[in-house]
Design a protein around this motif. Structure first.
Motif, PDB file in Angstrom:
ATOM      1  N   TYR A  20      35.171  38.288  44.928  1.00  0.00           N
ATOM      2  CA  TYR A  20      34.512  39.374  44.205  1.00  0.00           C
ATOM      3  C   TYR A  20      35.164  40.722  44.484  1.00  0.00           C
ATOM      4  O   TYR A  20      35.174  41.599  43.622  1.00  0.00           O
ATOM      5  N   GLU A  21      35.711  40.885  45.669  1.00  0.00           N
ATOM      6  CA  GLU A  21      36.461  42.107  45.950  1.00  0.00           C
ATOM      7  C   GLU A  21      37.688  42.194  45.057  1.00  0.00           C
ATOM      8  O   GLU A  21      38.002  43.257  44.492  1.00  0.00           O
ATOM      9  N   ARG A  22      38.395  41.082  44.933  1.00  0.00           N
ATOM     10  CA  ARG A  22      39.623  41.068  44.136  1.00  0.00           C
ATOM     11  C   ARG A  22      39.341  41.103  42.648  1.00  0.00           C
ATOM     12  O   ARG A  22      39.984  41.831  41.891  1.00  0.00           O
ATOM     13  N   MET A  23      38.362  40.321  42.197  1.00  0.00           N
ATOM     14  CA  MET A  23      38.132  40.158  40.768  1.00  0.00           C
ATOM     15  C   MET A  23      37.387  41.324  40.129  1.00  0.00           C
ATOM     16  O   MET A  23      37.608  41.648  38.963  1.00  0.00           O
ATOM     17  N   LEU A  24      36.483  41.978  40.881  1.00  0.00           N
ATOM     18  CA  LEU A  24      35.654  43.029  40.287  1.00  0.00           C
ATOM     19  C   LEU A  24      35.680  44.341  41.060  1.00  0.00           C
ATOM     20  O   LEU A  24      35.051  45.314  40.625  1.00  0.00           O
ATOM     21  N   GLY A  25      36.382  44.382  42.172  1.00  0.00           N
ATOM     22  CA  GLY A  25      36.454  45.628  42.935  1.00  0.00           C
ATOM     23  C   GLY A  25      35.200  45.953  43.704  1.00  0.00           C
ATOM     24  O   GLY A  25      34.975  47.109  44.089  1.00  0.00           O
ATOM     25  N   LEU A  26      34.355  44.961  43.964  1.00  0.00           N
ATOM     26  CA  LEU A  26      33.131  45.181  44.733  1.00  0.00           C
ATOM     27  C   LEU A  26      33.465  45.396  46.209  1.00  0.00           C
ATOM     28  O   LEU A  26      34.464  44.881  46.708  1.00  0.00           O
TER      29      LEU A  26
ATOM     30  N   LEU B   9      39.481  40.266  37.138  1.00  0.00           N
ATOM     31  CA  LEU B   9      38.851  39.693  35.956  1.00  0.00           C
ATOM     32  C   LEU B   9      38.984  40.601  34.737  1.00  0.00           C
ATOM     33  O   LEU B   9      38.745  40.171  33.608  1.00  0.00           O
ATOM     34  N   PHE B  10      39.392  41.844  34.950  1.00  0.00           N
ATOM     35  CA  PHE B  10      39.322  42.836  33.879  1.00  0.00           C
ATOM     36  C   PHE B  10      40.241  42.572  32.685  1.00  0.00           C
ATOM     37  O   PHE B  10      39.872  42.909  31.556  1.00  0.00           O
ATOM     38  N   PRO B  11      41.425  41.971  32.838  1.00  0.00           N
ATOM     39  CA  PRO B  11      42.200  41.664  31.637  1.00  0.00           C
ATOM     40  C   PRO B  11      41.493  40.701  30.680  1.00  0.00           C
ATOM     41  O   PRO B  11      41.789  40.679  29.483  1.00  0.00           O
ATOM     42  N   PHE B  12      40.566  39.907  31.210  1.00  0.00           N
ATOM     43  CA  PHE B  12      39.834  38.956  30.376  1.00  0.00           C
ATOM     44  C   PHE B  12      38.562  39.564  29.777  1.00  0.00           C
ATOM     45  O   PHE B  12      37.861  38.908  29.005  1.00  0.00           O
TER      46      PHE B  12
END
Length: 274
Positions: free
Chosen positions: A175-181, A227-230
């Motif tokens: 979640y840190e990597r995919m959404l910056g949480l 996840l943001f490119p998707f």
């Protein structure tokens, strides 16, 4: 009109179209699982049969992880709502959004001190819970679409500014990597699923920035490992917001009529601010 359908999208990005949303034909005329390229819909889980499909997915995925079984909230649309990703009349993904209010948040149970500190700072918080995707059929596109629509309702429409998510410690890096949480609460016991949890948070302003930079460009996933490119582009996001506002206006128009004159007794859920 299938008013509980928020969006329809392609599971596979087509470079020549440059668009993930399915807008032709109109999504209210588009049957589920129609022949052609794989596509899915994001719908509000506001009907009994759809909620049953979502709860079946949750039961299966939580049991696989060894978690205690959970159920969908009963107070849909005012303080909580659930989205379902549907393909061929099956739920392939789901997410529930809960807004801070008189009943507080589920995060208050294990992370009361941290959550209250954010309230004291004036943050308007919501939490994403009961996230599940079917790994045999869903893709990052489905996960990103669920998050993006949940974000649209929470931030762009209802004006909440802070996202909270409780995750298993094993999933923190994802979640840190995919959404910056970011971690804001160390490991505790989540009593609802009887499993350890860590509290993560993020400002929605950051998510807006990342969507503006990467949204609608899945070809950039090779170098941007989030996840943001998707996610959808800002142009597609504007189209989604316009549709939701149109549906809301139809709902208000129907509610303003006497009961015997209403055309649809199953009115769409109210996702707009009260």
């Amino acid at each position: 009109m299938k008013s509980s359908t928020i969006i329809a999208a392609s599971l596979m990005w087509r470079r020549n179209s440059g668009n993930m949303l399915v807008e032709n034909p109109r999504i209210d005329l588009l049957p589920d699982g129609a022949p052609g390229p794989r596509r899915f819909k994001i719908k509000v889980a506001d009907q009994k049969n759809r909620r049953g499909l979502v709860e079946s997915l949750l039961k299966h995925r939580y049991a696989w992880r060894g978690y205690q079984q959970v159920s969908l909230p009963t107070d849909q649309s005012v303080h909580k709502f659930t989205l379902a990703a549907m393909e061929n009349d099956q739920s392939i993904g789901t997410i529930t959004v809960s807004f801070d209010g008189p009943n507080k948040l589920s995060s208050d149970d294990a992370f009361a001190e941290e959550v209250q500190a954010m309230r004291s700072q004036g943050k308007r918080m919501c939490e994403f819970t009961k996230l599940a995707v079917d790994p045999t059929t869903a893709t990052k596109r489905v996960l990103a679409a669920l998050f993006h629509v949940a974000y649209i309702v929470a931030h762009r429409i209802r004006g909440f500014d802070t996202l909270l998510i409780e995750v298993n410690p094993r999933h923190v890096r994802y979640y840190e990597r995919m959404l910056g949480l970011k971690v804001v609460g160390s490991e505790r016991l989540n009593r609802s699923v009887r499993a350890p949890a860590v509290l993560l948070a993020c400002d929605f302003s950051y998510i807006l920035q990342q969507i503006g930079e990467f949204g609608g460009q899945p070809e950039r996933a090779a170098t941007e490992r989030s996840l943001f490119p998707f996610a959808f582009s800002l142009t597609e996001e504007a189209s989604i917001i316009a549709r939701m506002q149109s549906v809301q206006q139809q709902r208000e128009d129907q509610l303003s009529k006497p009961v015997h004159e209403r055309e649809d007794e199953h009115l769409p859920s109210d996702l707009m601010p009260g």
